[in-house]
Enzyme design. Structure first.
Site, short mmCIF file in Angstrom:
data_model
loop_
_atom_site.label_atom_id
_atom_site.label_comp_id
_atom_site.label_asym_id
_atom_site.label_seq_id
_atom_site.Cartn_x
_atom_site.Cartn_y
_atom_site.Cartn_z
N ASP A 283 -74.48 -23.57 -1.37
CA ASP A 283 -75.34 -24.50 -0.66
C ASP A 283 -75.68 -25.64 -1.64
O ASP A 283 -75.36 -25.57 -2.83
CB ASP A 283 -76.60 -23.80 -0.13
C1 BGC Z 1 -78.54 -26.77 3.89
C2 BGC Z 1 -77.13 -26.44 4.34
C3 BGC Z 1 -76.33 -27.69 4.50
C4 BGC Z 1 -76.36 -28.46 3.20
C5 BGC Z 1 -75.53 -29.73 3.21
C6 BGC Z 1 -78.59 -27.74 2.74
O1 BGC Z 1 -79.87 -28.23 2.59
O2 BGC Z 1 -79.19 -25.56 3.54
O3 BGC Z 1 -77.17 -25.72 5.54
O4 BGC Z 1 -75.03 -27.38 4.90
O5 BGC Z 1 -77.70 -28.81 2.91
O6 BGC Z 1 -76.06 -30.68 4.05
#
Ligand code: BGC
Length: 734
Positions: A283
């Site tokens: 993530d």
């Molecule tokens: C989220 C993810 C997301 C990523 C990229 C993070 O803050 O937890 O679900 O895919 O950002 O945008």
């Protein structure tokens, strides 16, 4: 807390591919996306990995054999992997990538293509879960990938799944409910849909036990092994059994004190036990180390290079905390997954189209909004509305209309799904007010609107009308858990006042999770519409007048109060941060008793149970028979439409294991949709197989470190919700 057993094994295909010099002739299975022979013949001679007659494994092997170490390292970081011509990323320099590698662009997410306009605003995934429809999930996945591609994005970071440990988890609307089988099946369908066009990849997220937003990057989900396997790992296991996503994203939290993105469960459980052969990405900023992460099985750092810079990786190599083989495997997994998803063979368009939403995508959005809306209560059949020439309908509440109230809330916020907690997609909904007004006009009835700013005025408007339709909402999304499950903006008081003024009050809820309803006995009908997307108006109008029937069923339990939920102590939720500690310890001591299993185990009546959802017709169940072949069960029953309208019933099959297993209660082991005309009946036969990925008959044996089926009495129950199971039968397994 127990070990979550690290063991060291490798998936055979990947281990073999890393060691073998593959022949260039076509020997293996064809690539998942064979191009025409014309296209195959036309690949540049410098790029044998572009020969689409070869398998993804062969192509990845060829590419990596032609790569230097630094070129391999590019695959380990999103920005360097996905922008092959660029060489400097946030001050980190790489060589240009080998030729013929594609530009890849990631996009969120589970709900719709995020951060852009001209796309379809689908209902939130929790609404999709309430449809219980594999077909609609797949259909939405296809639409999502088509729109993303048109916007120059070929990897969709979604779908997302979690286990609904607490309805207060801020991302509940982004996930697919509290049951492993339902969410695993629907996630798999979404992945198949995203990847069906052969030019986009899906990334299943967030692995694993990522059950709250409070301190999501500084908390440890402390779980015993059996609970981990049966509750938190299981939906991923089911999804990965029925689909093949390019990527899996590891989550922010720790599991038993080790960050998910450097936790050996990546290799030991996800890749080895579940046999996952795609790549694991982090993530955003969820990486905390170089050597431990790579050694644990994290293949790619999301965003720019921080921990996976060439310098840091080479230092780890020199220090002996990682091996060349681990680097090779990470690069191999990324390249192979990109090729298998078709990213090498379908260049992104040169420009992004302004509007990629199509009539068919909007029809899918409307179908999900209709079939995902759940009729929770319908006293004395107030719905469908029976309106006529002299009927007046009062529509009340800010989210009914596109015109904002004094606090700035409108239908636009309900449509953008998260009520401003995250960068939502642009969304101009067909507002409920518009659609209700148009539909009412067809019967000659009239509509008056009040945005609910002034409760007394709204009650007065309701008092003058024959029926009041009042909207309640709360916002919820990434980054924060809400403090309660109460409606926002004085919604409870507004509904009570309207209900006192008009005995024919219908409530429409736009919430991302369960909601408490102190006014439940005062109103005649309640519809849970979730965050219903841009087609909310037409969907709701059709449902209110019965132009289509309700079919949706709750994919999560609705408690009477937060105090009734499984996480009853601060140590359980939101966890406790001891003095001087940076990590919040969240103890999953409720164990297996999550979702409906908790309410069953504790004998607590929820406000509305998992699987509940009314219809404008009635169904009856009978003729249940259960037979066995070895340790597989065959369950057969009849469902009949005994009411006056056509409808689609979602039948649910639950299994109670022998008490010796210590299971907290029954579990969902099957579901099936039947479209039935009045008077029609259907016999449904479902196979409950011991060895299927949801392990329906088994529990995790921590001593043996494997699934096990106990001897004893198994009870099969069938019906229309987890608390309405008119038919049951018992069978003995030895
Ligand atoms: C989220 C993810 C997301 C990523 C990229 C993070 O803050 O937890 O679900 O895919 O950002 O945008």
């Amino acid at each position: 807390m127990s070990k979550l057993a690290p063991r060291r094994r490798r998936p055979v295909s990947i281990a073999a591919a890393l060691l073998t010099v593959l022949p260039l002739a076509v020997t293996g299975p064809a690539s998942a996306h064979p191009a025409t022979s014309e296209a195959s013949a036309s690949y540049p001679s410098a790029c044998p990995w572009m020969d689409t007659r070869k398998s993804a494994d062969q192509r990845a092997t060829l590419l990596l054999k032609a790569s230097t170490l630094d070129q391999k390292l590019r695959w380990l970081v999103e920005h360097a992997a996905n922008n092959p011509a660029q060489t400097v990323f946030s001050g980190v320099t790489y060589p240009a990538q080998v030729p013929c590698t594609p530009t890849v662009t990631y996009t969120d997410g589970p709900d719709g293509v995020r951060g852009t306009s001209g796309v379809t605003a689908f209902p939130a995934p929790i609404s999709q879960a309430a449809t219980w429809s594999v077909r609609l999930s797949e259909q939405k996945g296809r639409a999502l990938a088509e729109e993303a591609f048109g916007k120059q994005k070929n990897v969709v970071l979604g779908p997302g799944i979690a286990s609904g440990r607490t309805p207060l988890s801020g991302r509940t609307p982004e996930y697919l409910g509290e049951d492993s089988l339902l969410s695993g099946e629907l996630a798999a369908a979404g992945i198949r849909g995203i990847q069906a066009g052969g030019k986009s990849g899906a990334v299943l997220k967030h692995y694993v036990a990522n059950e709250q937003e409070t301190d999501r990057s500084a908390s440890s989900s402390n779980i015993d092994e059996r609970t981990f396997r049966q509750v938190y790992n299981l939906p991923f296991e089911i999804a990965l059994d029925k689909s093949d996503p390019a990527g899996v994203m590891c989550s922010y939290n720790q599991i038993n004190g080790v960050y998910a993105c450097e936790n050996p469960i990546l290799d030991d459980v996800l890749k080895d036990d579940l046999g996952y052969d795609g790549y694991v990405m982090s993530d955003f900023y969820a990486v905390h180390s170089t050597g431990p992460s790579l050694a644990a099985g994290l293949d790619q750092e999301l965003n720019r290079p921080i921990y996976y810079t060439p310098d840091r990786i080479k230092e780890a190599l020199t220090a002996g905390t990682i091996t060349t083989r681990q680097i090779d495997e990470a690069a191999y997994r990324v390249v192979r997954a990109y090729i298998a998803a078709g990213l090498f063979d379908h260049a992104l368009p040169a420009t992004a189209a302004a509007d990629v939403s199509t009539a068919s995508h909007r029809a899918t959005a409307r179908a999900i909004a209709e079939q995902g809306s759940v009729l929770l209560k319908n006293d004395r059949g107030i719905l469908p509305l029976k309106t006529g020439r002299k009927t007046t309908i009062a529509v009340i509440g800010a989210t009914a209309s596109n015109t904002p109230d004094s606090s700035g809330i409108s239908a636009v916020d309900a449509c953008s799904m998260r009520f401003r907690n995250t960068p939502a997609m642009t969304c101009t909904p067909v507002a409920p007010l518009e659609s209700i007004t148009a539909r009412a006009a067809r019967t000659g009835s009239s509509v008056v609107f009040d945005n609910g700013d002034d409760v007394a005025a709204a009650a007065a408007t309701a008092a003058e009308a024959d029926v009041a339709v009042v909207f309640g909402w709360y916002g919820m999304g990434e980054f924060a858990d809400p403090a309660s499950l109460s409606l926002a903006d004085g919604g409870d008081a507004l509904i009570s006042a309207v209900a006192k003024a008009n005995k024919n009050t219908v409530v429409v809820l736009e919430t991302g999770s369960a909601v408490t309803m102190p006014w439940i006995d005062e109103v005649r009908a309640v519809i849970e519409a979730w965050y219903p997307g841009e087609q909310q108006g037409p969907a709701l109008a059709r449902l209110l007048w019965g132009d289509t029937n309700f079919t949706g069923k709750l994919p999560m339990s609705f408690p009477k109060s937060v105090a009734d939920t499984p996480t009853t102590t601060p140590a359980q939720y939101p966890g406790v941060k001891a003095d001087g500690q940076t990590i919040r310890q969240v103890d999953y001591t409720e164990g297996l008793a999550v979702g409906y299993k908790w309410y069953d185990q504790q004998g607590i009546d929820p406000l509305f149970p998992f699987g509940h959802g009314l219809s404008y017709t009635d169904y009856r169940y009978d003729r249940l028979t259960v037979s066995k072949a070895g340790r597989d069960l065959s369950v057969s029953f009849r469902v009949r439409n005994v009411g006056g309208r056509t409808g689609t019933e979602i039948s649910q099959v639950y299994l109670t294991l022998p008490s010796s297993t210590g299971e907290p209660g029954k579990r969902l082991v099957g579901f099936s949709q039947s479209a039935l005309k009045p008077g029609a009946a259907k016999t449904i036969t479902l196979k409950i197989r011991e060895k299927s990925a949801d392990h329906p008959l088994s529990y995790w044996d921590v001593r043996k470190d494997q699934w096990r089926t106990a001897a004893g009495e198994y009870t099969v129950s069938v019906g229309s919700s987890s608390r309405s199971l008119p038919e049951s039968a018992t069978i003995r397994l030895n």
